[in-house]
Design a protein around this motif. Sequence first.
Motif, mmCIF file in Angstrom:
data_model
loop_
_atom_site.group_PDB
_atom_site.id
_atom_site.type_symbol
_atom_site.label_atom_id
_atom_site.label_comp_id
_atom_site.label_asym_id
_atom_site.label_seq_id
_atom_site.Cartn_x
_atom_site.Cartn_y
_atom_site.Cartn_z
ATOM 1 N N ASN A 119 0.861 -1.244 0.014
ATOM 2 C CA ASN A 119 -0.087 0.216 0.115
ATOM 3 C C ASN A 119 0.827 1.099 0.047
ATOM 4 N N GLY A 120 0.575 2.203 -1.197
ATOM 5 C CA GLY A 120 1.602 3.553 -1.054
ATOM 6 C C GLY A 120 2.844 2.848 -1.307
ATOM 7 N N CYS A 121 2.857 2.531 -2.770
ATOM 8 C CA CYS A 121 4.340 1.938 -3.356
ATOM 9 C C CYS A 121 5.496 2.828 -2.925
ATOM 10 N N SER A 122 6.440 2.199 -2.651
ATOM 11 C CA SER A 122 7.853 3.020 -2.035
ATOM 12 C C SER A 122 8.956 2.435 -2.686
ATOM 13 N N ILE A 123 10.007 2.916 -2.347
ATOM 14 C CA ILE A 123 11.421 2.519 -2.698
ATOM 15 C C ILE A 123 12.492 1.864 -1.650
ATOM 16 N N ILE B 133 9.210 1.871 4.048
ATOM 17 C CA ILE B 133 8.315 0.966 4.537
ATOM 18 C C ILE B 133 7.678 1.621 5.600
ATOM 19 N N GLY B 134 6.536 2.276 5.412
ATOM 20 C CA GLY B 134 5.751 2.836 6.536
ATOM 21 C C GLY B 134 6.044 4.463 6.502
ATOM 22 N N ARG B 135 7.336 4.731 6.727
ATOM 23 C CA ARG B 135 8.001 6.165 6.744
ATOM 24 C C ARG B 135 9.404 6.128 6.573
ATOM 25 N N TRP B 136 10.124 7.181 5.928
ATOM 26 C CA TRP B 136 11.409 7.137 5.562
ATOM 27 C C TRP B 136 12.281 6.862 6.781
ATOM 28 N N ALA B 137 13.319 6.105 6.638
ATOM 29 C CA ALA B 137 14.294 5.960 7.707
ATOM 30 C C ALA B 137 15.548 5.305 6.865
ATOM 31 N N MET C 298 17.569 -0.479 11.255
ATOM 32 C CA MET C 298 17.195 0.712 10.883
ATOM 33 C C MET C 298 17.644 1.753 12.256
ATOM 34 N N PHE C 299 17.636 3.069 11.958
ATOM 35 C CA PHE C 299 18.271 3.938 12.790
ATOM 36 C C PHE C 299 17.199 4.599 13.513
ATOM 37 N N ASP C 300 15.794 4.387 13.326
ATOM 38 C CA ASP C 300 14.794 4.887 14.116
ATOM 39 C C ASP C 300 14.256 3.877 14.983
#
Length: 153
Positions: free
Chosen positions: A69-73, A102-106, A134-136
Amino acid sequence: MKKLLFTAIAALFVATAASAQDAGNWAIGPRMNIYTNTGDGVVGLGVFARYSFTDNWRIEPSMLALLHNGCSIDMNVDAQYVFHLSDDWDIYPAVGLTANDIGRWAAGLNIGGGFDYRVARDWDLTAGLKWQPMFDDLRKNPVTISIGACYRF
């Protein structure tokens, strides 16, 4: 301590550069990733390239479209040290950096490895497994399974 570590790393680079046979080789190909531990199974489709600095050291940038959902890279760059087991089989550990949404930028790290199997003179099948811490603090760290093929030139 820092000087000793730097000297050891420099000696490793010099030793591997002295045995270079495939330096300057490029490879490019398609790849499919499966991102586990993300809540949903996320699939990524994209391309990767490889550049060999020496017979053993290479760098691999990649870019994949994540199909959810909401294609991203997902953008990655990994350094790999290749162990040539035979004429057809190579294995490698890899470390690198990643940035994805994946969900939001990180941003995060790639830690893993994989193998290549030569199926023709200039073609390889490749597979790998890597963990992406991930760093978040808000997301789960995906484990990525990848399969692909590459053309060497």
